[in-house]
Design a protein around this motif. Structure first.
Motif, PDB file in Angstrom:
ATOM      1  N   LEU A 126      74.026  51.467 -46.831  1.00  0.00           N
ATOM      2  CA  LEU A 126      74.841  50.546 -47.611  1.00  0.00           C
ATOM      3  C   LEU A 126      74.200  50.468 -48.989  1.00  0.00           C
ATOM      4  CD1 LEU A 126      77.156  48.495 -47.758  1.00  0.00           C
ATOM      5  CD2 LEU A 126      75.606  46.800 -46.811  1.00  0.00           C
ATOM      6  N   ILE A 127      74.983  50.856 -49.998  1.00  0.00           N
ATOM      7  CA  ILE A 127      74.497  50.920 -51.373  1.00  0.00           C
ATOM      8  C   ILE A 127      75.303  49.914 -52.189  1.00  0.00           C
ATOM      9  CG2 ILE A 127      74.207  52.439 -53.381  1.00  0.00           C
ATOM     10  CD1 ILE A 127      74.156  54.810 -51.322  1.00  0.00           C
ATOM     11  N   ASP A 128      74.593  49.050 -52.933  1.00  0.00           N
ATOM     12  CA  ASP A 128      75.303  47.999 -53.664  1.00  0.00           C
ATOM     13  C   ASP A 128      75.890  48.519 -54.981  1.00  0.00           C
ATOM     14  OD1 ASP A 128      73.269  47.977 -55.607  1.00  0.00           O
ATOM     15  OD2 ASP A 128      72.450  46.044 -54.987  1.00  0.00           O
ATOM     16  N   GLN A 129      76.528  47.614 -55.712  1.00  0.00           N
ATOM     17  CA  GLN A 129      77.244  47.960 -56.930  1.00  0.00           C
ATOM     18  C   GLN A 129      76.323  48.525 -58.014  1.00  0.00           C
ATOM     19  OE1 GLN A 129      77.496  45.147 -55.106  1.00  0.00           O
ATOM     20  NE2 GLN A 129      79.571  44.327 -55.122  1.00  0.00           N
ATOM     21  N   HIS A 132      71.689  50.361 -55.567  1.00  0.00           N
ATOM     22  CA  HIS A 132      70.465  50.137 -54.792  1.00  0.00           C
ATOM     23  C   HIS A 132      70.793  50.252 -53.306  1.00  0.00           C
ATOM     24  CE1 HIS A 132      69.408  48.018 -58.579  1.00  0.00           C
ATOM     25  NE2 HIS A 132      68.332  48.758 -58.400  1.00  0.00           N
ATOM     26  N   MET A 133      69.950  50.964 -52.585  1.00  0.00           N
ATOM     27  CA  MET A 133      70.125  51.079 -51.137  1.00  0.00           C
ATOM     28  C   MET A 133      69.628  49.781 -50.510  1.00  0.00           C
ATOM     29  SD  MET A 133      68.795  54.980 -50.672  1.00  0.00           S
ATOM     30  CE  MET A 133      67.214  54.541 -51.379  1.00  0.00           C
ATOM     31  N   ILE A 134      70.529  49.034 -49.892  1.00  0.00           N
ATOM     32  CA  ILE A 134      70.137  47.706 -49.420  1.00  0.00           C
ATOM     33  C   ILE A 134      70.104  47.575 -47.901  1.00  0.00           C
ATOM     34  CG2 ILE A 134      70.795  46.489 -51.514  1.00  0.00           C
ATOM     35  CD1 ILE A 134      73.405  45.729 -50.154  1.00  0.00           C
ATOM     36  N   LYS A 135      70.676  48.533 -47.186  1.00  0.00           N
ATOM     37  CA  LYS A 135      70.626  48.465 -45.720  1.00  0.00           C
ATOM     38  C   LYS A 135      70.832  49.858 -45.158  1.00  0.00           C
ATOM     39  CE  LYS A 135      72.136  45.530 -41.943  1.00  0.00           C
ATOM     40  NZ  LYS A 135      70.800  45.017 -41.690  1.00  0.00           N
ATOM     41  N   ASN A 150      79.239  40.126 -41.794  1.00  0.00           N
ATOM     42  CA  ASN A 150      78.965  39.026 -42.731  1.00  0.00           C
ATOM     43  C   ASN A 150      78.112  39.504 -43.899  1.00  0.00           C
ATOM     44  OD1 ASN A 150      80.415  37.236 -41.174  1.00  0.00           O
ATOM     45  ND2 ASN A 150      78.626  36.504 -40.056  1.00  0.00           N
ATOM     46  N   PHE A 151      77.141  40.363 -43.604  1.00  0.00           N
ATOM     47  CA  PHE A 151      76.288  40.933 -44.649  1.00  0.00           C
ATOM     48  C   PHE A 151      77.151  41.762 -45.606  1.00  0.00           C
ATOM     49  CE2 PHE A 151      73.467  44.263 -46.310  1.00  0.00           C
ATOM     50  CZ  PHE A 151      72.444  43.495 -46.844  1.00  0.00           C
ATOM     51  N   LEU A 152      78.028  42.576 -45.058  1.00  0.00           N
ATOM     52  CA  LEU A 152      78.916  43.406 -45.879  1.00  0.00           C
ATOM     53  C   LEU A 152      79.810  42.524 -46.755  1.00  0.00           C
ATOM     54  CD1 LEU A 152      79.857  46.236 -46.620  1.00  0.00           C
ATOM     55  CD2 LEU A 152      81.392  46.167 -44.653  1.00  0.00           C
TER      56      LEU A 152
END
Length: 159
Positions: A126-129, A132-135, A150-152
């Motif tokens: 999971l890469i944010d906007q 950054h690789m966050i999960k 919920n995290f997503l």
């Protein structure tokens, strides 16, 4: 030695070949999706957990059509097996709804997978906007948990 990126680091710059070798198919670069949440999924047609997981990834893409892009990268050597896998999944989904934020890539030599530290399939980053690789989700079981959804939701809402 292969360096493995860590969570919260910027996603490695990588170019992914399209799964289908058609004249219209274009290489994609992960960084071109800056500003969107990216689900970068590595899978293979022979992988049973990948078959379980893929409908959940499609659900995420359908839930967030404008905020998220799913980049599903096949690690199959055999392109036709990978295409059959996708066709079978979509038939089981029985949805004729085209999902425009799903991109199918191919990485039979694991070049991109190695850049991202992938050791087995399925693995989803999971890469944010801000790229950054966050999960990292290994296997398919987490996609059934409300905690992950919920995290997503929180990541997508961050904008």
């Amino acid at each position: 030695p292969i360096s493995t990126p860590r969570l919260m680091e910027k996603a490695p710059d990588a170019t992914i070949q399209p799964l289908e070798s058609t004249p219209a198919a274009k290489e994609i670069n992960i960084h071109q999706f800056s500003g969107k949440v990216i689900l970068l999924n590595f899978w293979a047609s022979w992988c049973l957990p990948c078959q379980e997981e893929f409908p959940y990834l499609l659900k995420a893409a359908r839930t967030y059509p404008n905020e998220l892009v799913l980049i599903a990268v096949s690690l199959d050597q055999d392109e036709s097996a990978a295409l059959r896998f996708i066709k079978d999944i979509l038939q089981k989904e029985s949805s004729s709804q085209k999902v425009s934020n799903v991109i199918l890539g191919s990485d039979p030599l694991w070049t991109v997978a190695q850049k991202y530290g992938v050791l087995k399939v399925p693995e989803t980053l999971l890469i944010d906007q801000e790229l950054h690789m966050i999960k990292k989700v290994v296997g398919s079981s987490d996609w059934k948990s409300s905690e992950l959804w919920n995290f997503l939701d929180r990541v997508v809402e961050k904008k």
